[in-house]
Motif scaffolding. Sequence first.
Motif, PDB file in Angstrom:
ATOM      1  N   TYR A 110       0.647  -0.528   0.005  1.00 56.12           N
ATOM      2  CA  TYR A 110       0.358   0.139  -0.126  1.00 56.12           C
ATOM      3  C   TYR A 110       0.857   1.373   0.138  1.00 56.12           C
ATOM      4  CZ  TYR A 110      -3.558   3.739   1.630  1.00 56.12           C
ATOM      5  OH  TYR A 110      -4.306   4.391   2.311  1.00 56.12           O
ATOM      6  N   CYS A 111       0.688   2.046  -0.869  1.00 50.70           N
ATOM      7  CA  CYS A 111       1.327   3.240  -0.846  1.00 50.70           C
ATOM      8  C   CYS A 111       1.185   4.372  -1.500  1.00 50.70           C
ATOM      9  CB  CYS A 111       2.815   3.122  -1.629  1.00 50.70           C
ATOM     10  SG  CYS A 111       3.267   1.792  -2.995  1.00 50.70           S
ATOM     11  N   ASP A 112       1.503   5.415  -2.569  1.00 52.37           N
ATOM     12  CA  ASP A 112       0.562   6.364  -3.035  1.00 52.37           C
ATOM     13  C   ASP A 112       0.497   5.903  -4.314  1.00 52.37           C
ATOM     14  OD1 ASP A 112       0.044   7.749  -0.967  1.00 52.37           O
ATOM     15  OD2 ASP A 112       2.143   9.344  -1.782  1.00 52.37           O
ATOM     16  N   PHE A 113       1.343   4.952  -5.017  1.00 48.16           N
ATOM     17  CA  PHE A 113       0.760   4.347  -6.360  1.00 48.16           C
ATOM     18  C   PHE A 113      -0.585   3.776  -6.824  1.00 48.16           C
ATOM     19  CE2 PHE A 113       1.797   0.922  -9.382  1.00 48.16           C
ATOM     20  CZ  PHE A 113       2.110   1.623  -9.947  1.00 48.16           C
ATOM     21  N   TYR A 114      -0.476   2.818  -5.363  1.00 45.66           N
ATOM     22  CA  TYR A 114      -1.707   2.334  -5.509  1.00 45.66           C
ATOM     23  C   TYR A 114      -3.160   3.406  -5.102  1.00 45.66           C
ATOM     24  CZ  TYR A 114      -0.296  -2.723  -5.242  1.00 45.66           C
ATOM     25  OH  TYR A 114       0.198  -3.584  -6.365  1.00 45.66           O
ATOM     26  N   VAL A 115      -2.691   4.046  -4.462  1.00 43.51           N
ATOM     27  CA  VAL A 115      -3.811   5.071  -4.103  1.00 43.51           C
ATOM     28  C   VAL A 115      -4.274   6.089  -5.848  1.00 43.51           C
ATOM     29  CG1 VAL A 115      -4.869   6.877  -3.241  1.00 43.51           C
ATOM     30  CG2 VAL A 115      -3.420   5.705  -1.860  1.00 43.51           C
ATOM     31  N   MET A 116      -3.154   5.690  -6.797  1.00 39.40           N
ATOM     32  CA  MET A 116      -3.593   6.696  -8.048  1.00 39.40           C
ATOM     33  C   MET A 116      -4.032   5.418  -8.441  1.00 39.40           C
ATOM     34  SD  MET A 116      -2.277   6.690 -10.718  1.00 39.40           S
ATOM     35  CE  MET A 116      -0.252   6.018 -11.192  1.00 39.40           C
ATOM     36  N   MET A 117      -3.480   4.698  -8.356  1.00 43.03           N
ATOM     37  CA  MET A 117      -4.153   2.807  -8.780  1.00 43.03           C
ATOM     38  C   MET A 117      -5.703   2.910  -9.125  1.00 43.03           C
ATOM     39  SD  MET A 117      -1.620   0.579 -10.455  1.00 43.03           S
ATOM     40  CE  MET A 117      -1.593  -0.457  -8.366  1.00 43.03           C
ATOM     41  N   GLN A 118      -6.189   2.996  -7.564  1.00 47.85           N
ATOM     42  CA  GLN A 118      -7.404   3.221  -7.303  1.00 47.85           C
ATOM     43  C   GLN A 118      -8.679   4.385  -7.985  1.00 47.85           C
ATOM     44  OE1 GLN A 118      -9.011   1.023  -5.375  1.00 47.85           O
ATOM     45  NE2 GLN A 118     -11.034   1.638  -4.312  1.00 47.85           N
ATOM     46  N   LYS A 119      -7.454   5.290  -7.428  1.00 46.40           N
ATOM     47  CA  LYS A 119      -8.268   6.800  -8.893  1.00 46.40           C
ATOM     48  C   LYS A 119      -8.245   6.327 -10.205  1.00 46.40           C
ATOM     49  CE  LYS A 119      -6.938  11.244  -9.176  1.00 46.40           C
ATOM     50  NZ  LYS A 119      -6.410  12.545  -9.453  1.00 46.40           N
ATOM     51  N   LEU A 120      -7.752   5.929 -10.756  1.00 49.49           N
ATOM     52  CA  LEU A 120      -7.755   5.294 -11.992  1.00 49.49           C
ATOM     53  C   LEU A 120      -8.916   4.427 -12.112  1.00 49.49           C
ATOM     54  CD1 LEU A 120      -3.820   5.306 -13.535  1.00 49.49           C
ATOM     55  CD2 LEU A 120      -5.507   7.323 -13.807  1.00 49.49           C
ATOM     56  N   ASN A 121      -8.970   3.477 -11.140  1.00 50.64           N
ATOM     57  CA  ASN A 121      -9.820   2.572 -11.467  1.00 50.64           C
ATOM     58  C   ASN A 121     -11.396   3.408 -12.093  1.00 50.64           C
ATOM     59  OD1 ASN A 121     -10.474  -0.288 -11.777  1.00 50.64           O
ATOM     60  ND2 ASN A 121     -11.498  -0.215  -9.699  1.00 50.64           N
ATOM     61  N   GLY A 122     -11.530   4.566 -11.018  1.00 50.89           N
ATOM     62  CA  GLY A 122     -12.708   5.163 -11.114  1.00 50.89           C
ATOM     63  C   GLY A 122     -13.064   6.207 -12.532  1.00 50.89           C
ATOM     64  N   ASN A 123     -11.918   6.264 -12.952  1.00 49.12           N
ATOM     65  CA  ASN A 123     -12.135   6.801 -14.228  1.00 49.12           C
ATOM     66  C   ASN A 123     -13.014   6.677 -15.761  1.00 49.12           C
ATOM     67  OD1 ASN A 123     -11.556   7.888 -17.359  1.00 49.12           O
ATOM     68  ND2 ASN A 123     -10.150   8.716 -16.202  1.00 49.12           N
ATOM     69  N   SER A 124     -13.651   7.486 -16.019  1.00 52.70           N
ATOM     70  CA  SER A 124     -15.305   7.009 -16.405  1.00 52.70           C
ATOM     71  C   SER A 124     -14.716   6.188 -17.991  1.00 52.70           C
ATOM     72  CB  SER A 124     -15.703   8.444 -16.801  1.00 52.70           C
ATOM     73  OG  SER A 124     -15.594   9.406 -17.590  1.00 52.70           O
ATOM     74  N   LEU A 125     -14.241   6.735 -18.470  1.00 55.42           N
ATOM     75  CA  LEU A 125     -13.512   6.342 -19.566  1.00 55.42           C
ATOM     76  C   LEU A 125     -12.817   4.942 -19.725  1.00 55.42           C
ATOM     77  CD1 LEU A 125     -11.509   8.982 -21.309  1.00 55.42           C
ATOM     78  CD2 LEU A 125     -13.709   8.249 -22.330  1.00 55.42           C
ATOM     79  N   TRP A 126     -12.254   4.521 -18.439  1.00 50.32           N
ATOM     80  CA  TRP A 126     -11.550   2.770 -18.116  1.00 50.32           C
ATOM     81  C   TRP A 126     -13.253   2.305 -17.705  1.00 50.32           C
ATOM     82  CZ3 TRP A 126      -8.345  -0.552 -18.890  1.00 50.32           C
ATOM     83  CH2 TRP A 126      -7.963  -1.265 -17.476  1.00 50.32           C
ATOM     84  N   ARG A 127     -14.200   3.477 -16.981  1.00 49.96           N
ATOM     85  CA  ARG A 127     -15.152   2.343 -17.158  1.00 49.96           C
ATOM     86  C   ARG A 127     -15.867   1.945 -18.078  1.00 49.96           C
ATOM     87  NH1 ARG A 127     -13.957   0.395 -13.493  1.00 49.96           N
ATOM     88  NH2 ARG A 127     -14.833  -1.544 -13.821  1.00 49.96           N
ATOM     89  N   GLN A 128     -16.036   2.759 -18.728  1.00 49.92           N
ATOM     90  CA  GLN A 128     -16.544   2.250 -20.101  1.00 49.92           C
ATOM     91  C   GLN A 128     -16.378   2.005 -21.290  1.00 49.92           C
ATOM     92  OE1 GLN A 128     -16.794   6.536 -23.122  1.00 49.92           O
ATOM     93  NE2 GLN A 128     -17.338   5.388 -24.510  1.00 49.92           N
TER      94      GLN A 128
END
Length: 372
Positions: free
Chosen positions: A209-227
């Motif tokens: 667990y680190c800032d990089f993992y926090v960033m990936m969690q943010k990307l995982n909610g990206n609307s384009l990624w979800r689309q």
Amino acid sequence: MAKNEEKELFTEYDITTSARDFSLSNIVDLIDSGQIEIPLFQREYVWKDKDASKLIDSLILNLPIPEVFLFMDEQDSKLKVVDGQQRLMSVYFYIKQRFPKDDMARTSMHNLVNYQTTLLQNAIQNEKLFKLFRLTFDEDYQSKYEKKLFSELPEDLQMKLKLRRSIRAQVLRQNKPDDGGSAMFEVFNRLNTTSRPLNAQEVRASLFYCDFYVMMQKLNGNSLWRQLQGKESTALRGKDIEHILTAFAFLENVDMYNGKKKQFLNKYSQASKKFDAPKIKKLETLFVDFLNAYVEVYKQNLPQNKFSILEFETIFTILCEDAYKNNGDIIVDINKIKALLSDTTFKSCVSKDTSTVANVERKLDIARKILL
């Protein structure tokens, strides 16, 4: 293990432990204020309403409840949940009289708890995601409080539950070593691997667990990624995070891939704990820029194709190599992508024996020749 590879030495910790009894009212207030925090490495809230009801029934009957473990973060003085999320959130939901309806609600709540805890009390009023929390029991168990909301309990019982019933917490403080609280992840991992199986990505999220993992969690909610994946809600148990992690790992360290994907991702995750803020931001921007270019052409020109993470990882790796190393542009040519996806050898590489070194090297070589 290679001969020149050193074994990791175990760290001896200096930890102060104090026992505290939190009333149910305390628990609700601390969650609402953000003082009790559910860290990113915790899985989603997974209890069903019958599981949560059984806990509340035990509190009503004044039966003992297993203690929870909290970690005192010296930097922000918050209490981070190491073990006991399901119990604490069940109490919160019953007092608030709301309960998540489905997996979408669970993942939405997970993100709010991790990043914007104070918004949780508003989010649970969303009728699409949350329902009324009435006590629900198995058919073979009779309770006079069956189907009761908290507000429908006798007033004296409401007061007893809020003020006189409590859950004991062991609050941990790490004195040494001064390494950002690694004991929290060690305790979490050991508690969970001895009581319930975690998948590989859940273990990574706890250990690295680190800032990089926090960033990936943010990307995982990206609307384009979800689309792109065709579903609004994120996958339970970190599966989507593992896809993003794999894309980054191949982009940076594909030459180190040895056919053992779990080991490969573990090593990259371990290294990510040392990523500085500029590098993390660069990777985040790169991923978003690629999504902006890729999703547009993918959706417009390949609507009949079901999204394949193996295809995505390969295309991402090849088209982002120059942009990552030399700050070049990301150029997505739909005709070249169509040619790649119709190549019979490439299709074979992403359909069987997909993790072998030979297949990974072969599909990257094909993609490099066609896409560049």
